[in-house]
Structures are given as C-alpha cells and as structure tokens.
Design a protein around this motif. Structure first.
Motif, PDB file in Angstrom:
ATOM      1  N   ARG A   1       0.844  -1.470   0.168  1.00 59.61           N
ATOM      2  CA  ARG A   1      -0.130  -0.042   0.098  1.00 59.61           C
ATOM      3  C   ARG A   1       1.001   1.284  -0.038  1.00 59.61           C
ATOM      4  NH1 ARG A   1       1.775  -0.448   4.849  1.00 59.61           N
ATOM      5  NH2 ARG A   1       1.105   0.623   6.808  1.00 59.61           N
ATOM      6  N   GLY A   2       0.310   2.499  -0.286  1.00 55.80           N
ATOM      7  CA  GLY A   2       0.793   3.689  -0.191  1.00 55.80           C
ATOM      8  C   GLY A   2       1.054   3.751   1.291  1.00 55.80           C
ATOM      9  N   VAL A   3       1.963   4.593   1.759  1.00 53.40           N
ATOM     10  CA  VAL A   3       2.104   4.899   3.190  1.00 53.40           C
ATOM     11  C   VAL A   3       2.401   6.525   3.258  1.00 53.40           C
ATOM     12  CG1 VAL A   3       3.226   2.730   3.584  1.00 53.40           C
ATOM     13  CG2 VAL A   3       4.675   4.567   2.891  1.00 53.40           C
ATOM     14  N   PRO A   4       2.195   7.191   4.560  1.00 58.86           N
ATOM     15  CA  PRO A   4       2.362   8.262   4.755  1.00 58.86           C
ATOM     16  C   PRO A   4       3.638   9.135   4.837  1.00 58.86           C
ATOM     17  CG  PRO A   4       1.081   7.246   6.700  1.00 58.86           C
ATOM     18  CD  PRO A   4       1.434   6.394   5.703  1.00 58.86           C
ATOM     19  N   THR A   5       3.806  10.192   4.265  1.00 56.96           N
ATOM     20  CA  THR A   5       5.239  10.857   4.304  1.00 56.96           C
ATOM     21  C   THR A   5       5.432  11.495   5.500  1.00 56.96           C
ATOM     22  OG1 THR A   5       4.875  11.290   1.958  1.00 56.96           O
ATOM     23  CG2 THR A   5       6.465  12.509   2.986  1.00 56.96           C
ATOM     24  N   VAL A   6       6.639  11.274   6.181  1.00 59.44           N
ATOM     25  CA  VAL A   6       7.191  11.782   7.422  1.00 59.44           C
ATOM     26  C   VAL A   6       7.962  13.002   6.774  1.00 59.44           C
ATOM     27  CG1 VAL A   6       8.521  11.725   9.463  1.00 59.44           C
ATOM     28  CG2 VAL A   6       7.012   9.803   8.532  1.00 59.44           C
ATOM     29  N   ASP A   7       8.896  12.925   6.083  1.00 59.53           N
ATOM     30  CA  ASP A   7       9.869  14.032   5.484  1.00 59.53           C
ATOM     31  C   ASP A   7       9.994  13.852   4.215  1.00 59.53           C
ATOM     32  OD1 ASP A   7      11.251  16.338   5.991  1.00 59.53           O
ATOM     33  OD2 ASP A   7      13.105  15.237   6.298  1.00 59.53           O
ATOM     34  N   LEU A   8      10.530  14.995   3.558  1.00 61.89           N
ATOM     35  CA  LEU A   8      10.814  14.755   1.988  1.00 61.89           C
ATOM     36  C   LEU A   8      11.783  16.216   1.630  1.00 61.89           C
ATOM     37  CD1 LEU A   8       9.939  13.863  -0.757  1.00 61.89           C
ATOM     38  CD2 LEU A   8       8.240  15.674  -0.996  1.00 61.89           C
ATOM     39  N   ARG A   9      12.641  15.615   1.011  1.00 63.86           N
ATOM     40  CA  ARG A   9      13.790  16.625   0.382  1.00 63.86           C
ATOM     41  C   ARG A   9      13.625  16.388  -1.275  1.00 63.86           C
ATOM     42  NH1 ARG A   9      18.975  19.309   0.973  1.00 63.86           N
ATOM     43  NH2 ARG A   9      19.601  19.478  -1.225  1.00 63.86           N
ATOM     44  N   VAL A  10      13.686  17.547  -2.046  1.00 64.18           N
ATOM     45  CA  VAL A  10      13.670  17.357  -3.396  1.00 64.18           C
ATOM     46  C   VAL A  10      14.583  18.550  -4.017  1.00 64.18           C
ATOM     47  CG1 VAL A  10      12.348  18.161  -5.571  1.00 64.18           C
ATOM     48  CG2 VAL A  10      11.236  17.279  -3.441  1.00 64.18           C
ATOM     49  N   ASP A  11      15.449  18.102  -4.971  1.00 64.60           N
ATOM     50  CA  ASP A  11      16.663  18.901  -5.474  1.00 64.60           C
ATOM     51  C   ASP A  11      15.989  18.963  -7.020  1.00 64.60           C
ATOM     52  OD1 ASP A  11      18.285  18.986  -3.345  1.00 64.60           O
ATOM     53  OD2 ASP A  11      19.021  17.025  -3.702  1.00 64.60           O
ATOM     54  N   TYR A  12      16.016  20.177  -7.467  1.00 64.76           N
ATOM     55  CA  TYR A  12      15.779  20.474  -8.810  1.00 64.76           C
ATOM     56  C   TYR A  12      16.921  20.855  -9.695  1.00 64.76           C
ATOM     57  CZ  TYR A  12      11.299  21.498  -6.605  1.00 64.76           C
ATOM     58  OH  TYR A  12      10.039  21.129  -5.942  1.00 64.76           O
ATOM     59  N   HIS A  13      16.825  19.873 -10.910  1.00 70.76           N
ATOM     60  CA  HIS A  13      18.308  20.171 -11.701  1.00 70.76           C
ATOM     61  C   HIS A  13      18.157  20.921 -12.963  1.00 70.76           C
ATOM     62  CE1 HIS A  13      19.806  17.022  -8.491  1.00 70.76           C
ATOM     63  NE2 HIS A  13      18.440  16.517  -9.004  1.00 70.76           N
ATOM     64  N   ARG A  14      16.861  20.767 -13.456  1.00 73.31           N
ATOM     65  CA  ARG A  14      16.680  21.438 -14.853  1.00 73.31           C
ATOM     66  C   ARG A  14      15.269  21.745 -15.029  1.00 73.31           C
ATOM     67  NH1 ARG A  14      19.585  17.932 -18.846  1.00 73.31           N
ATOM     68  NH2 ARG A  14      20.137  20.065 -19.657  1.00 73.31           N
ATOM     69  N   PRO A  15      14.807  22.694 -15.841  1.00 69.09           N
ATOM     70  CA  PRO A  15      13.126  22.886 -15.965  1.00 69.09           C
ATOM     71  C   PRO A  15      12.684  21.736 -16.642  1.00 69.09           C
ATOM     72  CG  PRO A  15      14.587  24.729 -16.704  1.00 69.09           C
ATOM     73  CD  PRO A  15      15.504  23.830 -16.460  1.00 69.09           C
ATOM     74  N   ALA A  16      11.465  21.198 -16.251  1.00 65.99           N
ATOM     75  CA  ALA A  16      10.631  20.215 -17.039  1.00 65.99           C
ATOM     76  C   ALA A  16       9.708  20.719 -18.017  1.00 65.99           C
ATOM     77  CB  ALA A  16       9.882  19.474 -15.904  1.00 65.99           C
ATOM     78  N   MET A  17      10.357  20.661 -19.254  1.00 62.23           N
ATOM     79  CA  MET A  17       9.414  21.233 -20.353  1.00 62.23           C
ATOM     80  C   MET A  17       8.383  20.304 -20.662  1.00 62.23           C
ATOM     81  SD  MET A  17      11.147  23.891 -20.228  1.00 62.23           S
ATOM     82  CE  MET A  17      10.670  25.122 -21.610  1.00 62.23           C
ATOM     83  N   GLN A  18       7.554  20.798 -21.719  1.00 59.79           N
ATOM     84  CA  GLN A  18       6.383  19.905 -22.175  1.00 59.79           C
ATOM     85  C   GLN A  18       6.674  18.607 -22.514  1.00 59.79           C
ATOM     86  OE1 GLN A  18       3.780  21.731 -25.152  1.00 59.79           O
ATOM     87  NE2 GLN A  18       2.951  19.948 -25.858  1.00 59.79           N
ATOM     88  N   GLY A  19       6.203  17.599 -22.295  1.00 61.97           N
ATOM     89  CA  GLY A  19       6.269  16.288 -22.472  1.00 61.97           C
ATOM     90  C   GLY A  19       6.155  15.112 -21.331  1.00 61.97           C
ATOM     91  N   ASP A  20       5.827  14.057 -21.390  1.00 59.96           N
ATOM     92  CA  ASP A  20       5.624  13.026 -20.351  1.00 59.96           C
ATOM     93  C   ASP A  20       6.958  12.627 -19.530  1.00 59.96           C
ATOM     94  OD1 ASP A  20       3.228  12.705 -21.529  1.00 59.96           O
ATOM     95  OD2 ASP A  20       3.497  10.519 -22.312  1.00 59.96           O
ATOM     96  N   LEU A  21       6.652  12.362 -18.313  1.00 56.94           N
ATOM     97  CA  LEU A  21       7.530  12.148 -17.378  1.00 56.94           C
ATOM     98  C   LEU A  21       8.020  10.792 -16.876  1.00 56.94           C
ATOM     99  CD1 LEU A  21       7.181  15.662 -15.293  1.00 56.94           C
ATOM    100  CD2 LEU A  21       8.977  15.238 -17.275  1.00 56.94           C
ATOM    101  N   THR A  22       8.966  10.263 -16.760  1.00 57.38           N
ATOM    102  CA  THR A  22       9.462   9.087 -16.103  1.00 57.38           C
ATOM    103  C   THR A  22       9.939   9.281 -14.755  1.00 57.38           C
ATOM    104  OG1 THR A  22      10.059   8.251 -18.628  1.00 57.38           O
ATOM    105  CG2 THR A  22      11.040   6.917 -16.428  1.00 57.38           C
ATOM    106  N   CYS A  23       9.329   8.377 -14.012  1.00 62.03           N
ATOM    107  CA  CYS A  23       9.421   8.609 -12.575  1.00 62.03           C
ATOM    108  C   CYS A  23       9.835   7.105 -12.053  1.00 62.03           C
ATOM    109  CB  CYS A  23       8.114   8.957 -11.843  1.00 62.03           C
ATOM    110  SG  CYS A  23       7.180  10.307 -12.510  1.00 62.03           S
ATOM    111  N   ARG A  24      11.215   7.190 -11.522  1.00 59.98           N
ATOM    112  CA  ARG A  24      11.798   5.904 -10.824  1.00 59.98           C
ATOM    113  C   ARG A  24      12.288   5.810  -9.552  1.00 59.98           C
ATOM    114  NH1 ARG A  24      15.317   6.070 -16.135  1.00 59.98           N
ATOM    115  NH2 ARG A  24      14.053   5.166 -17.724  1.00 59.98           N
ATOM    116  N   GLY A  25      11.726   5.074  -8.861  1.00 65.70           N
ATOM    117  CA  GLY A  25      11.868   4.979  -7.112  1.00 65.70           C
ATOM    118  C   GLY A  25      12.394   3.624  -6.807  1.00 65.70           C
TER     119      GLY A  25
END
Length: 139
Positions: free
Chosen positions: A78-102
């Motif tokens: 199942r999905g689980v609750p988030t306790v803490d999150l850190r995000v780094d942005y590396h470049r702008p996301a322009m138009q187009g589908d995105l691939t997400c790998r975890g």
C-alpha cells in the motif's frame, strides 16, 4: 508487510484509487522488489510560466514524493504516509511526459527511506529526492 508480490496491474489499480493520481495521468511501467517506474502524462495545467512553458516545481515534488512512496509497495502492499521529504531541482521540466523511477533505500518496521528520480523523454534528470515514510503496519 506484503507477503505476495503485487503485479504492476494491481499496483496501478491501488495507485489510481486517488483522483489526484488519476489527474496526474499516472501509469505503472514496472514494479520490482523495492523499485517502481511510473509514467506521468504531461498536462498543460502543469505549466507555471506561460512564456517559458516549464512545469511548476510542485508537480515535480509531488512526483518525487509519490514515486518514492510507491517504491515501498513491494514491502507494504500500500501507499504510506510521508514523514519528511527533500527535493532537488536539476533543470526545468518542459512539455512532455515524465518518467519517474523510485527505489527503497532502507526498509524498517516503523520508518523507511526511499528515493526517486524524475526524467524527461530524453532521460535527462529534472528532479530527484528522498523521502522518509511511516511503514508501521496499518491498524
């Protein structure tokens, strides 16, 4: 903790129970032991700057969070609750589908850590991050 591996179809059905996840246009590409790959279908509503046409960072942060979260599905079922999150942005996301790998970094009985990478259609890294999630058994 999940005793049986879920298929990508089962994970997608669980994930898409949420209307927000449906709105993001998510599909499950693959699910493995402690790993997941999602695809997010681009929407014009994601654009924050009409002149430049790039995606709002909140969308990228959302994708980092939910991808890292759902990487834990092979362990939790199942999905689980988030306790803490850190995000780094590396470049702008322009138009187009995105691939997400975890992938899971550390699975624990109470708290777990997972990370995610968001890529464009050319496999360029747009955003990455790491989350802490409450993985204690559901009551």
């Amino acid at each position: 903790m999940s005793d049986t591996a879920l298929t990508k179809e089962q994970v997608e059905a669980l994930l898409l129970r949420g209307p927000f996840h449906q709105w993001l246009g998510l599909t499950v590409v693959s699910v493995g032991e402690g790993e997941i790959e999602l695809r997010a279908t681009w929407r014009p509503e994601w654009v924050v700057n009409a002149e430049r046409g790039y995606t709002h960072g909140g969308i990228l942060a959302t994708l980092v969070d939910l991808t890292a979260d759902w990487a834990l599905v092979s362990k939790t079922g199942r999905g689980v609750p988030t306790v803490d999150l850190r995000v780094d942005y590396h470049r702008p996301a322009m138009q187009g589908d995105l691939t997400c790998r975890g992938k899971v970094v550390k699975f624990g009985g109470q708290i777990s850590v997972a990370e995610a990478r968001i890529l464009d259609g050319e496999e360029r890294l747009l955003a990455s991050g790491r989350g802490v999630y409450m993985t204690a058994p559901a009551k």
